[in-house]
Scaffold this active site. Structure first.
Site, PDB file in Angstrom:
ATOM      1  N   ASP A   1       0.858  -1.191   0.000  1.00 44.87           N
ATOM      2  CA  ASP A   1       0.000   0.000   0.000  1.00 44.87           C
ATOM      3  C   ASP A   1       0.890   1.236   0.000  1.00 44.87           C
ATOM      4  OD1 ASP A   1      -2.207   1.910   0.556  1.00 44.87           O
ATOM      5  OD2 ASP A   1      -3.342   0.127   1.136  1.00 44.87           O
TER       6      ASP A   1
ATOM      7  N   GLY B   1       4.582   1.266  -1.629  1.00 48.07           N
ATOM      8  CA  GLY B   1       4.720   1.565  -3.055  1.00 48.07           C
ATOM      9  C   GLY B   1       3.393   2.032  -3.599  1.00 48.07           C
TER      10      GLY B   1
ATOM     11  N   PHE C   1       0.740   1.139  -6.643  1.00 45.49           N
ATOM     12  CA  PHE C   1       0.456   0.165  -7.702  1.00 45.49           C
ATOM     13  C   PHE C   1       0.239   0.852  -9.054  1.00 45.49           C
ATOM     14  CE2 PHE C   1      -3.777  -0.230  -5.198  1.00 45.49           C
ATOM     15  CZ  PHE C   1      -4.402   0.817  -5.887  1.00 45.49           C
TER      16      PHE C   1
ATOM     17  N   HIS D   1     -12.688  -1.246  -7.813  1.00 48.06           N
ATOM     18  CA  HIS D   1     -13.821  -0.334  -8.092  1.00 48.06           C
ATOM     19  C   HIS D   1     -13.461   1.139  -7.911  1.00 48.06           C
ATOM     20  CE1 HIS D   1     -15.827   0.023  -3.811  1.00 48.06           C
ATOM     21  NE2 HIS D   1     -14.525   0.148  -3.751  1.00 48.06           N
TER      22      HIS D   1
HETATM   23  C1  LIG Z   1     -10.987   1.173  -0.641  1.00 47.42           C
HETATM   24  S1  LIG Z   1      -9.488   0.827   0.161  1.00 47.42           S
HETATM   25  C2  LIG Z   1      -9.571  -0.922   0.385  1.00 47.42           C
HETATM   26  C3  LIG Z   1      -8.727  -1.387   1.526  1.00 47.42           C
HETATM   27  C4  LIG Z   1      -8.809  -2.874   1.839  1.00 47.42           C
HETATM   28  N1  LIG Z   1      -8.263  -3.681   0.769  1.00 47.42           N
HETATM   29  C5  LIG Z   1     -10.230  -3.290   2.152  1.00 47.42           C
HETATM   30  O1  LIG Z   1     -10.737  -4.245   1.562  1.00 47.42           O
HETATM   31  O2  LIG Z   1     -10.835  -2.670   3.045  1.00 47.42           O
HETATM   32  C6  LIG Z   1      -8.308   1.029  -1.131  1.00 47.42           C
HETATM   33  C7  LIG Z   1      -6.884   0.837  -0.685  1.00 47.42           C
HETATM   34  O3  LIG Z   1      -6.034   1.058  -1.827  1.00 47.42           O
HETATM   35  C8  LIG Z   1      -4.909   1.798  -1.395  1.00 47.42           C
HETATM   36  N2  LIG Z   1      -4.315   2.545  -2.509  1.00 47.42           N
HETATM   37  C9  LIG Z   1      -4.832   3.613  -3.148  1.00 47.42           C
HETATM   38  N3  LIG Z   1      -4.009   4.036  -4.107  1.00 47.42           N
HETATM   39  C10 LIG Z   1      -2.936   3.221  -4.070  1.00 47.42           C
HETATM   40  C11 LIG Z   1      -1.744   3.139  -4.818  1.00 47.42           C
HETATM   41  N4  LIG Z   1      -1.491   3.998  -5.793  1.00 47.42           N
HETATM   42  N5  LIG Z   1      -0.863   2.152  -4.531  1.00 47.42           N
HETATM   43  C12 LIG Z   1      -1.109   1.260  -3.522  1.00 47.42           C
HETATM   44  N6  LIG Z   1      -2.230   1.285  -2.783  1.00 47.42           N
HETATM   45  C13 LIG Z   1      -3.135   2.255  -3.047  1.00 47.42           C
HETATM   46  C14 LIG Z   1      -5.482   2.724  -0.346  1.00 47.42           C
HETATM   47  O4  LIG Z   1      -4.463   3.255   0.470  1.00 47.42           O
HETATM   48  C15 LIG Z   1      -6.444   1.816   0.380  1.00 47.42           C
HETATM   49  O5  LIG Z   1      -5.814   1.126   1.431  1.00 47.42           O
END
Ligand SMILES: C[S@@+](CC[C@H](N)C(=O)[O-])C[C@H]1O[C@@H](n2cnc3c(N)ncnc32)[C@H](O)[C@@H]1O
Length: 471
Positions: free
Chosen positions: A334, A360, A362, A380
């Site tokens: 994350d 990092g 993604f 989503h």
């Molecule tokens: C809606 S949350 C979902 C969190 C968790 N997987 C859940 O099911 O509750 C989206 C996650 O994606 C991470 N995220 C957003 N942009 C990101 C990026 N560019 N690289 C890595 N993680 C990212 C956010 O920090 C967050 O923890």
């Protein structure tokens, strides 16, 4: 050597433990699977043939019912035939009604594999629980009730914000004590607390209020690992104000969230303030509680050794899987801001040696290597190109046979039944520049495009589904 009855017994047990692949090992490739024709209008009647069509049938059953418990009681063997007598316990996904129905299952086996299966049960009770699910409003009253649904919602969100359920945790309170504990003015107090009784979240004896069982379990902030209230706090403070501008979001096509927009990524924006970061983690854990209670049991983790959760937030999902499966080690991937929260989660569960954090993005970095990639409520958030790009990156990082596990509140393939999945997609339109929700079939198509060899959709619990892609 196993008897036919052993083989059939084994497949019931494999289904119960979520090891669908093991259950299918007991089926001939061209197995005929017959269900009562009285369920045909739900897509659950008649005969299907072969593993793929049986899997599709089971996925449809899993999206129709949020709970399916199959309890075999008696096995009767005669040559190549096995008759099984037992009962189904079923709960409809959309209305939550449940029933218990006796069944007779007839199996035929050839050379140690099941070639025919027939399910016989009285469908009238099953149809009753499905018919009453989410019926469209067919009266003026029904239409008014649907349109004013925000009254109920806001009453519950206010109760969470005012700490009603936490104040009542483990101790019934008199009206005056409850008012004092929550700061509710005398004028609206009785109507407010009695509304929560009518909504089923509180019980009242005379003027003494106490939590209903589900509120006691999931809305007491003193139980942080099962506190669903986190997502309702976020809804009260962030989402409800944003949804007040749904019309603008729909007509302008622009997200209506209250972030300043100075950062490129809305997540970076949220994570600027430590308090916002913790609040966001509580919201994610709230939404995750149903998944944490099912995914550790419902995926064949025993077939894998390493797992990476892509967009892992504070690592709560990984901790729930690792606690249940001691052979697994995990990477949480994350944005860097999540590192301290992840470390806290690992320490709280004594999992520092088995779950590590990789910081990092993604969007720009490759994904960590692992046998399983989990994408939970992540795809989503993004537009189609990014969704596809993330699955391509996953394919590149997984070994042959590696698996992508995508859990999401999917829209049904016909885009006409799953109200929650469709509302979640509107939520993405309100909150994010490109995000939207999708059907299982959409996701399977993206997985195929990224190179995944096979994929399937399974119901997890309530509104949550899982799409599984194998490289
Ligand atoms: C809606 S949350 C979902 C969190 C968790 N997987 C859940 O099911 O509750 C989206 C996650 O994606 C991470 N995220 C957003 N942009 C990101 C990026 N560019 N690289 C890595 N993680 C990212 C956010 O920090 C967050 O923890």
């Amino acid at each position: 050597m196993s008897t036919n009855a052993d083989i059939v017994r084994f497949s019931y047990s494999a289904f119960r433990h979520g090891d669908i692949d093991a259950a299918f090992n007991a089926f001939a490739p061209d197995i005929e699977w017959t269900s009562p024709t009285g369920m045909s209008d739900f897509g659950l009647g008649g005969t299907v043939r072969g593993h793929d069509d049986v899997r599709t049938f089971l996925a449809r059953a899993n999206s129709t019912f949020s709970e399916v418990h199959v309890e075999p009681h008696e096995f009767v063997e005669s040559d190549d035939r096995i008759a099984v007598f037992g009962e189904h316990r079923l709960r409809g996904t959309r209305g939550g009604r449940s029933c218990t129905v006796p069944f007779a299952h007839s199996w035929r086996l050839d050379d140690g594999k099941a070639t025919h299966f027939q399910d016989l049960h009285d469908v009238s009770e099953v149809r009753r629980i499905l018919r009453h699910d989410d019926e469209p409003p067919n009266s003026p009253e029904g239409i008014i009730q649907l349109g004013l649904g925000f009254w109920r919602s806001k009453a519950v969100l206010a109760a969470v914000r005012l700490g009603v359920f936490t104040a009542l945790a483990g101790r019934p309170l008199e009206l005056a004590e409850l008012r004092a504990g929550t700061g509710v003015h005398e004028r609206g107090a009785r109507d407010f607390f009695d509304s929560l009784v009518a909504l089923g979240l509180l019980h009242r004896d005379g003027s003494v209020y106490r939590n209903a069982p589900a509120a006691e379990e999931f809305l007491d902030s003193g139980k942080p690992h099962q506190y669903v209230g986190g997502v309702l706090e976020e809804a009260e403070s962030q989402w409800y104000p944003a949804w007040a501008h749904l019309v603008e979001a729909l007509t302008d096509g622009v997200p209506q969230w209250v972030v300043t927009g100075e950062q490129e990524n809305a997540f970076d924006e949220i994570y600027l303030e430590p308090d916002q970061l913790r609040r966001f983690e509580r919201a994610m854990i709230g939404g995750l509680v149903p998944v944490m209670r099912t995914l550790p049991e419902r995926f064949p983790w025993q077939q894998h050794r390493t797992v990476a959760d892509i967009g892992c937030c504070g690592g709560a999902l990984l901790a729930s899987v690792l606690v249940r499966h001691p052979h697994l080690t995990a990477t949480g991937f994350d944005l860097p801001a999540l590192a301290p929260l992840f470390a806290d989660t690992a320490a709280r569960h004594g999992l520092e040696d088995r779950m590590r954090f990789t910081a990092g993005s993604f969007l720009t970095d490759p994904l960590p290597a692992a046998d399983v990639h989990v994408f939970g409520h992540v795809l989503h958030n993004w537009d189609l190109d990014t969704k596809r790009m993330l699955l391509r990156k996953s394919f590149e990082a997984l070994p042959p046979g590696g698996t992508a596990v995508i859990y999401e509140t999917l829209i049904d393939d016909e885009r006409r039944h799953h109200v929650f999945g469709l509302m979640m997609s509107l939520h993405m339109h309100v909150l994010s520049p490109g995000g939207y929700d999708y059907t299982g079939a959409d996701c399977q198509e993206w997985l195929g495009g990224a190179g995944f060899r096979t994929s399937r959709v399974e119901h997890l619990t309530g509104h949550e589904f899982v799409v599984i892609g194998v490289k």
